[in-house]
Scaffold this active site. Sequence first.
Site, mmCIF file in Angstrom:
data_model
loop_
_atom_site.group_PDB
_atom_site.id
_atom_site.type_symbol
_atom_site.label_atom_id
_atom_site.label_comp_id
_atom_site.label_asym_id
_atom_site.label_seq_id
_atom_site.Cartn_x
_atom_site.Cartn_y
_atom_site.Cartn_z
ATOM 1 N N LYS A 87 0.811 -1.224 0.000
ATOM 2 C CA LYS A 87 0.000 0.000 0.000
ATOM 3 C C LYS A 87 0.846 1.277 0.000
ATOM 4 O O LYS A 87 0.450 2.280 -0.583
ATOM 5 C CB LYS A 87 -0.963 -0.001 1.189
ATOM 6 C CG LYS A 87 -2.124 -0.966 0.990
ATOM 7 C CD LYS A 87 -3.141 -0.829 2.114
ATOM 8 C CE LYS A 87 -4.425 -1.549 1.746
ATOM 9 N NZ LYS A 87 -5.506 -1.272 2.699
ATOM 10 N N ASP A 123 -10.615 3.342 1.500
ATOM 11 C CA ASP A 123 -11.037 2.586 2.690
ATOM 12 C C ASP A 123 -11.966 3.399 3.608
ATOM 13 O O ASP A 123 -13.060 2.958 3.939
ATOM 14 C CB ASP A 123 -9.813 2.124 3.492
ATOM 15 C CG ASP A 123 -9.237 0.819 2.949
ATOM 16 O OD1 ASP A 123 -9.975 0.072 2.295
ATOM 17 O OD2 ASP A 123 -8.045 0.570 3.189
HETATM 18 P P1 NAP Z 1 -2.708 -3.061 11.310
HETATM 19 O O1 NAP Z 1 -2.213 -1.938 10.490
HETATM 20 O O2 NAP Z 1 -1.831 -4.223 11.567
HETATM 21 O O3 NAP Z 1 -3.171 -2.459 12.733
HETATM 22 C C1 NAP Z 1 -3.607 -3.300 13.767
HETATM 23 C C2 NAP Z 1 -4.109 -2.461 14.943
HETATM 24 O O4 NAP Z 1 -4.655 -3.372 15.918
HETATM 25 C C3 NAP Z 1 -3.036 -1.648 15.660
HETATM 26 O O5 NAP Z 1 -3.583 -0.442 16.111
HETATM 27 C C4 NAP Z 1 -2.675 -2.546 16.846
HETATM 28 O O6 NAP Z 1 -2.217 -1.829 17.972
HETATM 29 C C5 NAP Z 1 -4.029 -3.134 17.184
HETATM 30 N N1 NAP Z 1 -3.929 -4.397 17.879
HETATM 31 C C6 NAP Z 1 -3.494 -5.581 17.375
HETATM 32 N N2 NAP Z 1 -3.558 -6.539 18.337
HETATM 33 C C7 NAP Z 1 -4.058 -5.932 19.452
HETATM 34 C C8 NAP Z 1 -4.359 -6.387 20.770
HETATM 35 N N3 NAP Z 1 -4.187 -7.672 21.118
HETATM 36 N N4 NAP Z 1 -4.869 -5.506 21.657
HETATM 37 C C9 NAP Z 1 -5.078 -4.212 21.295
HETATM 38 N N5 NAP Z 1 -4.789 -3.709 20.076
HETATM 39 C C10 NAP Z 1 -4.289 -4.570 19.170
HETATM 40 O O7 NAP Z 1 -4.044 -3.685 10.680
HETATM 41 P P2 NAP Z 1 -5.123 -2.949 9.750
HETATM 42 O O8 NAP Z 1 -4.774 -3.139 8.340
HETATM 43 O O9 NAP Z 1 -5.328 -1.572 10.274
HETATM 44 O O10 NAP Z 1 -6.423 -3.860 10.014
HETATM 45 C C11 NAP Z 1 -7.064 -3.866 11.281
HETATM 46 C C12 NAP Z 1 -8.325 -4.739 11.198
HETATM 47 O O11 NAP Z 1 -9.252 -4.120 10.278
HETATM 48 C C13 NAP Z 1 -8.067 -6.142 10.648
HETATM 49 O O12 NAP Z 1 -8.885 -7.046 11.341
HETATM 50 C C14 NAP Z 1 -8.519 -6.060 9.191
HETATM 51 O O13 NAP Z 1 -8.993 -7.295 8.694
HETATM 52 C C15 NAP Z 1 -9.670 -5.071 9.305
HETATM 53 N N6 NAP Z 1 -9.910 -4.339 8.055
HETATM 54 C C16 NAP Z 1 -11.167 -4.378 7.552
HETATM 55 C C17 NAP Z 1 -11.455 -3.679 6.391
HETATM 56 C C18 NAP Z 1 -12.853 -3.732 5.854
HETATM 57 O O14 NAP Z 1 -13.053 -3.333 4.694
HETATM 58 N N7 NAP Z 1 -13.828 -4.144 6.625
HETATM 59 C C19 NAP Z 1 -10.453 -2.955 5.737
HETATM 60 C C20 NAP Z 1 -9.168 -2.935 6.290
HETATM 61 C C21 NAP Z 1 -8.910 -3.634 7.450
HETATM 62 P P3 NAP Z 1 -0.666 -1.374 18.122
HETATM 63 O O15 NAP Z 1 -0.513 -0.099 17.342
HETATM 64 O O16 NAP Z 1 -0.506 -1.193 19.580
HETATM 65 O O17 NAP Z 1 0.165 -2.512 17.566
#
Ligand code: NAP
Length: 291
Positions: A87, A123
């Site tokens: 990305k 997004d």
């Molecule tokens: P990412 O960049 O890896 O970010 C993950 C986030 O989750 C970070 O803020 C991380 O906190 C937090 N996190 C992870 N494990 C945690 C825990 N055990 N306790 C508390 N916080 C935790 O991932 P992303 O791309 O943003 O995606 C996040 C979620 O959104 C995923 O489940 C993805 O499938 C979903 N998503 C959905 C869509 C949709 O269209 N519906 C689109 C994109 C993403 P830290 O900063 O402290 O590490």
Amino acid sequence: MAETGPTGAPGVPGRAPSITGSTRLAAVIGSPVRHSRSPSLANAAFGAAGLDWAMVAFEVAEGRAGEALLAVRALDLGGLMVTMPHKAAVIPHLDEVTPTAAALGAVNSISWVEGALVGHNTDGHGLVRSLRIDDGIEVSGFRCVVLGAGGAARAVVHALAEAGASDVAVVNRTASAAEVAAGLAGAVGRVGEAADVAPADLVVNATSVGMGAEAGSTSPLPVDPGRLGPGQVVVDLVYQPLRTPLLTVAAERGARCVDGLGMLVHQAALTIERWTGTDPDVSVMARAARS
Ligand code: NAP
């Protein structure tokens, strides 16, 4: 019917896709990418609209985004969706990026504009549009809490502020990431804390907590359920499962619940609209995503 469009809706069992020499090809690149629902969503939309387009997924290894973009130019692909880990990496290889994609430092879709390859990030706008169109919810004036500060959270924070939210509080495990994300909401953004959840109109889980949980289970949760209640909208971006532990407990406590499918569908719909000039049928896309 989705199955009878010129693309033949690739993937329909027992039916060969009617791809011809004039079919426009689009693709999603990522690694891993084989699990991606984007081709199913896009092909369903193309078929329903009778568009002579088709979409496939290309596994592109980390570090090879530039080569993939050269291929888009050489093969004159109709457009590209981009997922992890590319990305940010695609940006230097594009002719332009939109202000939103530049602010986020991330591109999730690429289209041709007058011979130039332009990177977009749909997004956050996808979420705002799904709330508006699918659920009749306008976020303008809302006090919002975004849980998480990763790529999805940053896109949502930016879009909520753009859509007129009055307060966007980012609550995240890692404080430095929360600060960066909150900065994307400008004057209405701030680093929040758990206590901000109770008075919020909208709570968005953009952490990966709940991903892969057993459907219907009530753990793990990204927030204390005691802070959720009637009058709130709770959105979980996690879409595997669709009924996450957060949505299960939020519904039990009387909150209005929205799953992650709407954002997934609408961010893709915005991209397809830009590629083809046709407003895709989001209900057909949602059905394809669910199946
Ligand atoms: P990412 O960049 O890896 O970010 C993950 C986030 O989750 C970070 O803020 C991380 O906190 C937090 N996190 C992870 N494990 C945690 C825990 N055990 N306790 C508390 N916080 C935790 O991932 P992303 O791309 O943003 O995606 C996040 C979620 O959104 C995923 O489940 C993805 O499938 C979903 N998503 C959905 C869509 C949709 O269209 N519906 C689109 C994109 C993403 P830290 O900063 O402290 O590490």
